[in-house]
Scaffold this motif. Structure first.
Motif, PDB file in Angstrom:
ATOM      1  N   CYS A 103       3.694  -9.651   4.833  1.00 48.40           N
ATOM      2  CA  CYS A 103       3.202 -10.810   4.083  1.00 48.40           C
ATOM      3  C   CYS A 103       3.492 -10.577   2.605  1.00 48.40           C
ATOM      4  CB  CYS A 103       1.696 -11.000   4.284  1.00 48.40           C
ATOM      5  SG  CYS A 103       1.150 -11.007   6.003  1.00 48.40           S
ATOM      6  N   THR A 104       4.074 -11.560   1.947  1.00 46.92           N
ATOM      7  CA  THR A 104       4.435 -11.417   0.544  1.00 46.92           C
ATOM      8  C   THR A 104       4.293 -12.751  -0.173  1.00 46.92           C
ATOM      9  OG1 THR A 104       6.094  -9.752   1.166  1.00 46.92           O
ATOM     10  CG2 THR A 104       6.198 -10.611  -1.075  1.00 46.92           C
ATOM     11  N   ASP A 105       3.439 -12.791  -1.198  1.00 41.09           N
ATOM     12  CA  ASP A 105       3.317 -13.968  -2.067  1.00 41.09           C
ATOM     13  C   ASP A 105       3.135 -15.271  -1.299  1.00 41.09           C
ATOM     14  OD1 ASP A 105       3.574 -12.449  -4.432  1.00 41.09           O
ATOM     15  OD2 ASP A 105       5.746 -12.430  -4.232  1.00 41.09           O
ATOM     16  N   ILE A 218       4.916  -2.262   1.994  1.00 43.05           N
ATOM     17  CA  ILE A 218       4.181  -3.185   1.132  1.00 43.05           C
ATOM     18  C   ILE A 218       5.120  -3.633   0.020  1.00 43.05           C
ATOM     19  CG2 ILE A 218       2.305  -3.392  -0.551  1.00 43.05           C
ATOM     20  CD1 ILE A 218       0.629  -1.590   1.169  1.00 43.05           C
ATOM     21  N   ALA A 219       5.208  -4.938  -0.176  1.00 41.59           N
ATOM     22  CA  ALA A 219       6.080  -5.503  -1.211  1.00 41.59           C
ATOM     23  C   ALA A 219       5.281  -5.822  -2.458  1.00 41.59           C
ATOM     24  CB  ALA A 219       6.762  -6.764  -0.688  1.00 41.59           C
ATOM     25  N   LEU A 220       5.876  -5.553  -3.608  1.00 46.16           N
ATOM     26  CA  LEU A 220       5.241  -5.871  -4.883  1.00 46.16           C
ATOM     27  C   LEU A 220       6.321  -5.979  -5.950  1.00 46.16           C
ATOM     28  CD1 LEU A 220       2.402  -6.263  -6.209  1.00 46.16           C
ATOM     29  CD2 LEU A 220       2.539  -3.854  -6.882  1.00 46.16           C
ATOM     30  N   LEU A 224       9.944  -2.696  -2.396  1.00 41.88           N
ATOM     31  CA  LEU A 224       9.300  -2.300  -1.149  1.00 41.88           C
ATOM     32  C   LEU A 224       8.840  -0.850  -1.255  1.00 41.88           C
ATOM     33  CD1 LEU A 224      11.384  -3.827   1.800  1.00 41.88           C
ATOM     34  CD2 LEU A 224       9.178  -4.577   0.900  1.00 41.88           C
ATOM     35  N   HIS A 225       7.654  -0.582  -0.682  1.00 44.68           N
ATOM     36  CA  HIS A 225       7.052   0.750  -0.716  1.00 44.68           C
ATOM     37  C   HIS A 225       6.744   1.194   0.710  1.00 44.68           C
ATOM     38  CE1 HIS A 225       6.057  -1.454  -4.417  1.00 44.68           C
ATOM     39  NE2 HIS A 225       6.063  -0.294  -5.046  1.00 44.68           N
ATOM     40  N   TRP A 226       7.145   2.430   1.044  1.00 41.30           N
ATOM     41  CA  TRP A 226       6.877   3.007   2.357  1.00 41.30           C
ATOM     42  C   TRP A 226       6.122   4.322   2.219  1.00 41.30           C
ATOM     43  CZ3 TRP A 226      11.704   1.526   0.624  1.00 41.30           C
ATOM     44  CH2 TRP A 226      12.326   0.448   1.265  1.00 41.30           C
ATOM     45  N   LEU A 227       5.421   4.695   3.282  1.00 37.98           N
ATOM     46  CA  LEU A 227       4.888   6.046   3.387  1.00 37.98           C
ATOM     47  C   LEU A 227       6.028   6.997   3.723  1.00 37.98           C
ATOM     48  CD1 LEU A 227       1.622   5.435   5.450  1.00 37.98           C
ATOM     49  CD2 LEU A 227       1.726   6.306   3.108  1.00 37.98           C
ATOM     50  N   SER A 228       5.968   8.210   3.164  1.00 40.38           N
ATOM     51  CA  SER A 228       7.037   9.166   3.393  1.00 40.38           C
ATOM     52  C   SER A 228       6.462  10.561   3.599  1.00 40.38           C
ATOM     53  CB  SER A 228       7.996   9.180   2.195  1.00 40.38           C
ATOM     54  OG  SER A 228       8.987  10.172   2.344  1.00 40.38           O
ATOM     55  N   PHE A 280      -1.929   3.577   1.475  1.00 44.91           N
ATOM     56  CA  PHE A 280      -2.037   2.891   0.200  1.00 44.91           C
ATOM     57  C   PHE A 280      -2.135   1.406   0.437  1.00 44.91           C
ATOM     58  CE2 PHE A 280       2.472   3.182   1.107  1.00 44.91           C
ATOM     59  CZ  PHE A 280       3.000   1.984   0.687  1.00 44.91           C
ATOM     60  N   THR A 281      -2.483   0.690  -0.602  1.00 41.52           N
ATOM     61  CA  THR A 281      -2.683  -0.748  -0.510  1.00 41.52           C
ATOM     62  C   THR A 281      -2.263  -1.364  -1.836  1.00 41.52           C
ATOM     63  OG1 THR A 281      -4.337  -2.460  -0.046  1.00 41.52           O
ATOM     64  CG2 THR A 281      -5.088  -0.565  -1.270  1.00 41.52           C
TER      65      THR A 281
END
Length: 432
Positions: A103-105, A218-220, A224-228, A280-281
């Motif tokens: 979900c984004t914007d 998570i997009a911002l 894009l951000h991922w767990l690593s 994260f959030t």
């Protein structure tokens, strides 16, 4: 008697967007006024402090509802039901399964499984009932298509948007193709709404990374951000980020390690202090990480905000460091969920013993517990709070939040579906 235009703007700006959408059908003059940049800017400015409806979407493939917690009745939209309930559009189609990918914007990415097992991908604005059936990349081989059907090769990692004056003007859908579980290289398949086409982008990472958990992101702000994971631990150790509107072929992803506690030289972790596996959030336009720590028999909650995409101590800014005396003395057993997307003072925890949602205000130290069996009521931001099979979903994922759980990597189990502050339709390729 006709109202002067500025007076009409001032009157209409006081209505929720649900009503504004209807007012567009009153006359050509009203439609032209409402669609103007001037009215949009005035409306957003006038309602900038008003609350927005939003939902917590479950992202772990599950037989239960897509939305587990809904917030509706907020001032800006004035909805009488939760935002994700508008996804019922897909009940009219012949599908076997439905999963919200990201979900984004105010837009959502969805994967549906047709009756013959074929995957169907959609991007849409549920409130406007505006959907686009995403074509598959034309360069996929028959082997690729079979892997896609069996979900063995690609990760549906999400999509990013470009905003202008509060309106989404374009988006990019991103699928990741990894070079094995452990690799410092990866390929992205990117669909652009501006061109209506797919293309590949080759990207490297500063170090070898475990890509097993990259199915959710998570997009911002176009990133894009991922767990690593790059340590011997089963827990994520860092965030991987990539800017899809600013990057290009050959660019590197950014890796930022999580803050909090000293790192063990052998395991790369410190489980004696940190209570939960890392996640994260997003909140108030920032990536946020929070966790509970046990130090000297004291329960402490720490909240960090990502302020710099560099792998250094200054990348994270400590926002909150407070003792959880009020919670622990009340006997509440919980694990973290998300922060309020629009108010970084409020966090959401799940009370797994009492089967209830804990809303905790970090600034006032006041908390409340809402149980799923209770009727809808107001939460801290003035919205009506509703549940939808939340307890069952929380029971299914609770073990994954424990740092000692060794059967698999942790992942992102929640997505925040936040409605926008203005009526925007789904951007379409210019060629169509």
């Amino acid at each position: 008697m006709d109202l002067p235009e500025i007076a009409l703007v001032n009157v209409l700006s006081r209505f929720p967007l649900k009503s504004i959408a209807r007012f567009r059908t009153v006359s050509k003059e009203w439609r032209s006024l409402i669609d103007s940049d001037f009215f949009r800017d005035q409306y957003i400015s006038f309602n900038s402090s008003s609350s927005l409806s939003w939902s917590i979407i479950q992202t772990n493939p599950h037989k239960l509802s897509l939305e587990i917690i809904g917030h509706h009745g907020c001032n800006t939209w004035g909805l009488d039901r939760s935002p994700a309930s508008f996804l019922r559009f897909f009940a009219k189609t012949t599908i076997r399964k439905l999963l919200v990918l990201s979900c984004t914007d105010g837009l959502v990415s969805i994967c549906a499984e047709a009756s013959d097992g074929s995957p169907l991908y959609y991007i849409g604005n549920p409130l406007m009932e505006d959907w686009f059936h995403l074509p598959l990349p034309p360069f996929l081989s028959s082997h690729d298509l079979d892997s896609l059907r069996k979900n063995k090769r690609f990760s549906d990692t999400g999509f990013v948007t470009k905003m202008r004056s509060g309106v989404v003007v374009s988006y990019k859908v991103v699928w990741m193709l990894t070079h094995g579980r452990l690799s410092d290289k990866l390929d992205f398949m990117i669909y652009s709404s501006e061109t209506g086409t797919w293309r590949k982008r080759h990207v490297s990472c500063p170090r070898t990374t475990d890509w097993e958990r990259q199915d959710k992101s998570i997009a911002l702000n176009g990133v894009l951000h991922w767990l690593s994971e790059d340590t011997p631990s089963f827990d994520a150790s860092s965030i991987v980020a990539y800017d899809f509107y600013g990057g290009g072929d050959g660019d590197e992803c950014r890796i930022v390690h999580f803050p909090g506690g000293k790192i063990d030289e052998v395991t790369g972790d410190n489980l004696s202090q940190r209570v939960y596996r890392r996640s994260f959030t997003a909140s108030e336009g920032s990536i946020v990480y929070f966790n509970e720590f046990h130090e000297n028999e004291t329960h402490t909650l720490r909240v960090w905000r990502l302020v710099k995409y560099e792998d250094c101590p200054e990348a994270w800014q400590l926002s909150w460091d407070l003792k959880l005396t009020s919670l622990t003395e009340s006997g509440i057993c919980y694990f973290p969920m998300v922060m309020h997307p629009l108010n970084s003072d409020i966090i959401y925890l799940w009370n797994w013993t009492a089967k209830g949602l804990v809303l905790f205000n970090l600034r006032t130290r006041v908390f409340s517990v809402r149980k799923e069996a209770e009727e809808d009521g107001k939460c801290m931001d003035g919205c009506s709070l509703s549940f939808n099979w939340c307890s069952e979903y929380m029971d299914s994922i609770r073990k994954y939040n424990l740092p000692g759980y060794q059967r698999g990597p942790n992942s992102l189990f929640f997505s925040q579906y936040v409605l926008p502050r203005w009526l925007h339709r789904l951007p379409r390729p210019q060629s169509t």
